[in-house]
Design an enzyme around this catalytic site. Structure first.
Site, PDB file in Angstrom:
ATOM      1  CD  GLU A  96       7.682  78.181  58.936  1.00  0.00           C
ATOM      2  OE1 GLU A  96       8.380  78.938  59.630  1.00  0.00           O
ATOM      3  OE2 GLU A  96       6.692  78.550  58.268  1.00  0.00           O
ATOM      4  CB  CYS A 120       4.186  81.005  57.841  1.00  0.00           C
ATOM      5  SG  CYS A 120       4.898  80.620  59.413  1.00  0.00           S
TER       6      CYS A 120
END
Ligand code: NAI
Ligand code: 6NA
Length: 457
Positions: A230, A264
């Site tokens: 990720e 993110c």
């Protein structure tokens, strides 16, 4: 000097240096984890493991303020946001405590060959490599599903959050997990590579930069180990001409400034329909520039520091380069005066495709703003990215929003909400944002042996 240090980014105070783990400590940790995998703890009944998760959730709730304060002091997150992070960690632990047994039930596959089903088994010791931006949540996303499934985990946390790493490991043991279920290791990148290469390690989960993801995935690939990544994102916040503008501005400010923009899935590229662009930019700029910079432990602060001096310096360089290549600075654009790693909330417009900023993620309170004439142009711009993590679309016409959500090439899209996360929903992306999913039923199966059994008919 240890490379694991607790430094308060609000005042640059060195709070504690943490000793690194040497080869013998790492070897011992791997031996214990591997022995645990081959024991009845990992391969036996699930309920004892789920009881640990229940206890862990209760422990986290009972120590929420202490845990939140540790995180805010170590990486600069506003205290209210740290409380929110701690809360979702107990939610994740509780979710898997309550649902893992159901999710991992054998799944029947009707077949002409006979009675067929898939069973879900743990695969062995995993390595988790995690970043500082959600210092507990990133760990819990790996711990909870894999403790439920029975995979022991060796964890390498970011070098700037060792206190969070240490207290998390202690909580897991206090909740009743045996030694080896979750082991925090203050180790180097090279030691991580050695662990991935070891036959007893079966997989690696990483959240972090493309650079780290590429290095870890390369090593995992070389040794044929399963990995999930990720990584970064450059998520869009698409505001259409029929959007609730006040709500879009309100949530746009939150989506850019939360955790000082170090998320993110933060809103990073604001794509505005030309009919509402001027109004949005005016309201958005006024709201951003009215942020109160200060100590993240002060409830009045609305924008804390970046996580480190390095992060601040990287952002200064990035914004200066964007402006030097033609971007227009609407507000902000400089590191804030005084001690600490503070950066002014910033808006950049006029970023053309030949500006390096066009394809860059700004991991801080810096919003890129683009103006488009219609939905197709919004989708084309959204998809003109190396990343594919999340995004949001703002419109009063849900059917219109659904159409854009399906067309945007990312792993997650929210309609009329900023990006968010919850234990029951999968989290992850595509393209250079990585691969694999965490959380939900998908996350617990990433490192499961999905074993087919067939009784010939
Ligand atoms: N996807 C996300 O949630 C996050 C993304 N990032 C991205 O990473 C950028 C830089 O942040 P950093 O803290 O420097 O992230 P990073 O990617 O350097 O750190 C993430 C983790 O990977 C480890 N790591 C780094 N290189 C490694 C290697 N070669 N082998 C093994 N482990 C390695 C780090 O020690 C840390 O534990 C940010 O600007 C952002 O773009 C950072 C934090 C979270
Ligand atoms: C609340 C959103 C969590 C995002 C976790 C990340 O930045 O990887």
């Amino acid at each position: 000097m240890s490379s694991y240090q607790s430094i308060n980014p609000a005042n640059n105070e060195l709070m504690k240096s943490w000793p690194s783990h040497d080869e013998s400590a790492v070897s011992h940790a791997l031996d214990v984890a591997d022995r645990l995998f081959h024991s009845s703890w990992s391969k036996g009944e699930i309920q004892p493991r789920l009881q640990v998760l229940k206890k862990l959730a209760d422990l986290i709730d009972s120590r929420a303020e202490e845990l939140a304060t540790i995180a805010s002091k170590e990486m600069g997150k506003l205290i209210g946001q740290s409380r929110g992070e701690v809360k979702i960690c107990s939610q994740i632990a509780r979710y898997y405590a309550e649902h893992a047994e159901r999710i991992l039930q054998p799944q029947a596959y009707p077949s002409e060959l006979g009675e067929a089903w898939v069973e879900y088994h743990p695969i062995g010791v995993l390595v988790a490599v995690e970043p500082w931006n959600f210092p507990y949540y990133q760990l819990m996303r790996v711990l909870a599903p894999n403790l439920a499934l029975g995979n022991p985990v060796l964890a390498k946390h970011a070098n700037i959050v060792p206190h969070c790493a240490d207290v998390f490991e202690k909580l897991v043991r206090e909740a009743g997990a045996p030694e080896g279920a979750w082991t925090n290791l203050f180790i180097s990148n090279e030691q991580v590579a050695d662990l991935i290469a070891d036959d007893r390690v079966q997989g690696v989960a990483l959240t972090g930069s493309e650079r780290a993801g590429s290095a870890v995935a390369e090593q995992a690939g070389k040794y044929l180990k399963k990995s999930t990544l990720e990584l970064g994102g450059n998520d869009v916040f698409v505001v259409l001409d029929d959007a609730d503008l006040d709500e879009a501005v309100r949530q746009g400010v939150q989506a850019r400034l939360s955790n000082c923009g170090q998320v993110c899935t933060a809103a990073k590229r604001f794509i505005l329909h030309e009919k509402i662009a001027d109004r949005f930019i005016s309201q958005f700029s006024a709201a951003l520039s009215s942020a109160t910079l200060g100590d993240p432990l002060d409830e009045k602060t609305t924008l804390g520091p970046l996580s480190s001096a390095d992060a601040r310096d990287r952002l200064v360089k990035q914004v200066d380069e964007a402006v030097a290549n033609g971007a227009t600075l609407v507000t902000g654009g400089k590191a804030a005066e005084g001690a600490g790693c503070f950066y002014q909330p910033t808006i950049l417009t006029g970023i053309t495709p030949n500006n390096p900023a066009y394809y860059q993620e700004f991991f801080g309170p810096v919003a890129q703003v683009y103006v488009v004439g219609d939905d197709n142009a919004a989708v084309a711009l959204a998809n003109d990215s190396h990343y594919g993590l999340g995004g949001s679309v703002w419109t009063r016409d849900t059917a219109r929003g659904r159409k854009l959500a399906s067309a945007i090439e990312t792993g997650m899209v929210f309609i009329n909400s900023q990006s968010d996360t919850s234990a029951e929903l999968p989290f992850g992306g595509v393209k250079r944002s990585g691969y694999g999913r965490e959380l939900s039923d998908l996350g617990i199966k990433e490192f499961a042996n999905q074993k087919l059994v067939v009784v010939a008919g």
